[in-house]
Design a protein around this motif. Structure first.
Motif, PDB file in Angstrom:
ATOM      1  N   GLU A  23       0.867  -1.067   0.072  1.00  0.00           N
ATOM      2  CA  GLU A  23      -0.024  -0.137   0.047  1.00  0.00           C
ATOM      3  C   GLU A  23       0.812   1.283   0.005  1.00  0.00           C
ATOM      4  O   GLU A  23       0.558   2.334  -0.740  1.00  0.00           O
ATOM      5  CB  GLU A  23      -0.891   0.110   1.287  1.00  0.00           C
ATOM      6  N   ARG A  24       1.967   1.277   0.682  1.00  0.00           N
ATOM      7  CA  ARG A  24       2.736   2.275   0.618  1.00  0.00           C
ATOM      8  C   ARG A  24       3.453   2.541  -0.454  1.00  0.00           C
ATOM      9  O   ARG A  24       3.686   3.633  -1.012  1.00  0.00           O
ATOM     10  CB  ARG A  24       3.862   2.309   1.946  1.00  0.00           C
ATOM     11  N   ALA A  25       3.846   1.491  -1.159  1.00  0.00           N
ATOM     12  CA  ALA A  25       4.511   1.350  -2.534  1.00  0.00           C
ATOM     13  C   ALA A  25       3.441   2.238  -3.420  1.00  0.00           C
ATOM     14  O   ALA A  25       3.631   3.128  -4.633  1.00  0.00           O
ATOM     15  CB  ALA A  25       5.052   0.382  -2.938  1.00  0.00           C
ATOM     16  N   ALA A  26       2.269   1.820  -3.176  1.00  0.00           N
ATOM     17  CA  ALA A  26       1.408   2.408  -4.347  1.00  0.00           C
ATOM     18  C   ALA A  26       1.011   3.675  -4.010  1.00  0.00           C
ATOM     19  O   ALA A  26       0.717   4.369  -5.212  1.00  0.00           O
ATOM     20  CB  ALA A  26      -0.063   1.383  -4.115  1.00  0.00           C
ATOM     21  N   LEU A  27       1.025   4.110  -3.017  1.00  0.00           N
ATOM     22  CA  LEU A  27       0.973   5.615  -2.590  1.00  0.00           C
ATOM     23  C   LEU A  27       1.842   6.259  -3.068  1.00  0.00           C
ATOM     24  O   LEU A  27       1.699   7.294  -3.653  1.00  0.00           O
ATOM     25  CB  LEU A  27       0.906   5.709  -1.052  1.00  0.00           C
ATOM     26  N   ARG A  28       2.961   5.968  -3.069  1.00  0.00           N
ATOM     27  CA  ARG A  28       4.171   6.425  -3.561  1.00  0.00           C
ATOM     28  C   ARG A  28       4.069   6.795  -5.305  1.00  0.00           C
ATOM     29  O   ARG A  28       4.183   7.895  -5.877  1.00  0.00           O
ATOM     30  CB  ARG A  28       5.692   5.982  -3.542  1.00  0.00           C
ATOM     31  N   PRO A  80       8.479  11.412  -1.104  1.00  0.00           N
ATOM     32  CA  PRO A  80       9.280  10.799  -0.112  1.00  0.00           C
ATOM     33  C   PRO A  80       9.236   9.359  -0.160  1.00  0.00           C
ATOM     34  O   PRO A  80       8.589   8.752  -1.022  1.00  0.00           O
ATOM     35  CB  PRO A  80       8.304  11.095   1.139  1.00  0.00           C
ATOM     36  N   ASP A  81      10.113   8.652   0.684  1.00  0.00           N
ATOM     37  CA  ASP A  81      10.265   7.103   0.537  1.00  0.00           C
ATOM     38  C   ASP A  81       9.275   6.794   1.621  1.00  0.00           C
ATOM     39  O   ASP A  81       9.465   6.126   2.612  1.00  0.00           O
ATOM     40  CB  ASP A  81      11.623   6.829   0.796  1.00  0.00           C
ATOM     41  N   ASP A  85       8.512   9.202   8.223  1.00  0.00           N
ATOM     42  CA  ASP A  85       7.826   9.346   9.510  1.00  0.00           C
ATOM     43  C   ASP A  85       6.446   9.279   9.478  1.00  0.00           C
ATOM     44  O   ASP A  85       5.906  10.950   9.320  1.00  0.00           O
ATOM     45  CB  ASP A  85       8.740  10.443  10.144  1.00  0.00           C
ATOM     46  N   TYR A  86       5.475   8.630   9.534  1.00  0.00           N
ATOM     47  CA  TYR A  86       4.101   8.772   9.734  1.00  0.00           C
ATOM     48  C   TYR A  86       3.816   9.604  10.917  1.00  0.00           C
ATOM     49  O   TYR A  86       2.451   9.941  10.789  1.00  0.00           O
ATOM     50  CB  TYR A  86       3.501   7.466   9.290  1.00  0.00           C
ATOM     51  N   SER A  87       4.488   9.460  12.023  1.00  0.00           N
ATOM     52  CA  SER A  87       3.869  10.371  13.081  1.00  0.00           C
ATOM     53  C   SER A  87       4.360  11.774  13.266  1.00  0.00           C
ATOM     54  O   SER A  87       4.091  12.530  14.134  1.00  0.00           O
ATOM     55  CB  SER A  87       4.453   9.527  14.260  1.00  0.00           C
ATOM     56  N   SER A  88       4.927  12.185  12.158  1.00  0.00           N
ATOM     57  CA  SER A  88       5.313  13.592  12.119  1.00  0.00           C
ATOM     58  C   SER A  88       4.446  14.616  11.463  1.00  0.00           C
ATOM     59  O   SER A  88       3.567  14.035  10.937  1.00  0.00           O
ATOM     60  CB  SER A  88       6.712  13.809  11.287  1.00  0.00           C
TER      61      SER A  88
END
Length: 377
Positions: free
Chosen positions: A166-171, A184-185, A191-194
């Motif tokens: 899912e993260r690769a698809a978002l990128r 971003p990578d 950093d998903y909490s930043s």
């Protein structure tokens, strides 16, 4: 009384001077018009007024004003004045003006948050100071609908619990949207909490975003966030670079000064431009080449003439332009974005609204070696 005169009059009322020029705070009529319309921030101007602000004349002026006009003004400002009916309007209005001068950037309240108990003359509803960076980034506008934020909701753009696929698809989805931003990578170092994963939305957009999430919505919001961050960084860089005010007259009068016959005689062969613009920016290359070819000789002579007359120092102008470019080049912005931003900086720094002339002058500095570096072989 015109807009510029009225705006100048208001500032004179809140200072201890009858003439703003006496305290080094003089500005042109066009600048005061921009203050009134909100096109130009009063932040730097207020710094000139520090130490001279007092509201005695302002309060007295309101006290002596027509009561019906004061009532219209009170209704117009009611959203920003105390809810209590016991306050004195002239003094409350002065307090409001004072709060604006103390902090020219508005800070909307987060939706659902309760302000402190309202008391007479309580005009500051400052909340969520930790969100100031997010407000600055989005210019107090919703990152979905772009409407100005009267209230906002902080939302997490991407879920940290998403899996690698899912993260690769978002990128890939964000990359497909484009916009000239570095993506971003998401699969590794992001950093998903930043704050990089937070966005301010208006309440309706936030409700819609969180009630029916989708990869497309997430990618669009993340793309908007990345562009907002880049634009904010570029604005920070150009705000720190001073520019000689003497350039404004040249910019404002460039159209009337240029004679087509003179331009034809002063045509200049732009040898260096072709070696500075990246191949993919061919439209930008064509624009700059044309402007340099037409106007370089004229502007070079005009700058020299005005420097000789003491209008400004050309070396200082060149250093400011070079410093602005160096700062922007470190943000990772494309040449198109740098050229546009520098043209806007030139307009804002001088107060000129002749945006076409600003682009011509930045093209001059491209040829003159202050903007863009030679491409490596």
């Amino acid at each position: 009384m015109g807009i510029a005169d009225f705006t100048r009059f208001l500032f004179e009322l809140v200072t201890d001077s009858d003439d703003l020029d006496d305290i080094g705070a003089g500005r042109t009529d066009r600048t005061f018009q921009s203050f009134f319309s909100g096109k130009q921030s009063i932040d730097s101007y207020v710094k000139d007024l520090r130490g001279h602000i007092q509201f005695t004349d302002f309060i007295q002026w309101l006290e002596n004003a027509d009561s019906s006009e004061c009532e219209k003004l009170r209704k117009e400002l009611s959203e920003y004045l105390p809810a209590s009916a016991t306050y004195d309007f002239p003094e409350a209005c002065a307090k409001l003006f004072e709060s604006i001068l103390d902090d020219p950037d508005p800070k909307p309240q987060e939706a659902g948050e309760q302000g402190p108990e309202e008391l007479p003359l309580q005009l500051t509803y400052e909340t969520q100071t930790e969100d100031s960076l997010l407000r600055d980034e989005c210019l107090n506008r919703c990152l979905m609908c772009n409407k100005r934020l009267k209230a906002y909701v902080k939302v997490k753009i991407a879920k940290a619990s998403s899996n690698y696929q899912e993260r690769a698809a978002l990128r890939k989805a964000v990359e497909a949207i484009g916009g000239g931003v570095e993506v971003p990578d998401f699969e590794g170092g992001f950093d998903y909490s930043s704050n990089n994963n937070l966005a301010l939305l208006c309440p309706s957009c936030a409700a819609e975003y969180e009630s029916s999430p989708s990869q497309d919505k997430c990618a669009r919001l993340m793309s908007n966030k990345l562009r907002a961050k880049r634009n904010h960084l570029m604005q920070q860089q150009i705000d720190a670079v001073p520019l000689d005010d003497g350039l404004r007259d040249l910019l404002d009068s460039l159209d009337s000064l240029i004679d087509p016959n003179d331009v034809a005689e002063l045509r200049y062969s732009p040898v260096k431009v072709a070696d500075k613009i990246r191949p993919e920016a061919h439209i930008l290359k064509t624009e700059i080449t044309d402007k340099v070819n037409r106007y370089y000789g004229f502007i070079r002579e005009e700058l020299g003439r005005r420097e000789a007359n003491g209008c400004f120092y050309a070396d200082e102008v060149c250093e400011s332009v070079k410093a602005c470019y160096r700062r922007l080049s470190k943000t990772g912005a494309s040449q198109d974005q740098v050229y546009d931003t520098m043209s806007r900086w030139l307009s804002e720094a001088t107060g000129s609204e002749n945006h076409a002339a600003c682009r011509v002058l930045i093209a001059f500095f491209v040829q003159n070696c202050e903007v863009f570096d030679a491409l490596s072989e």
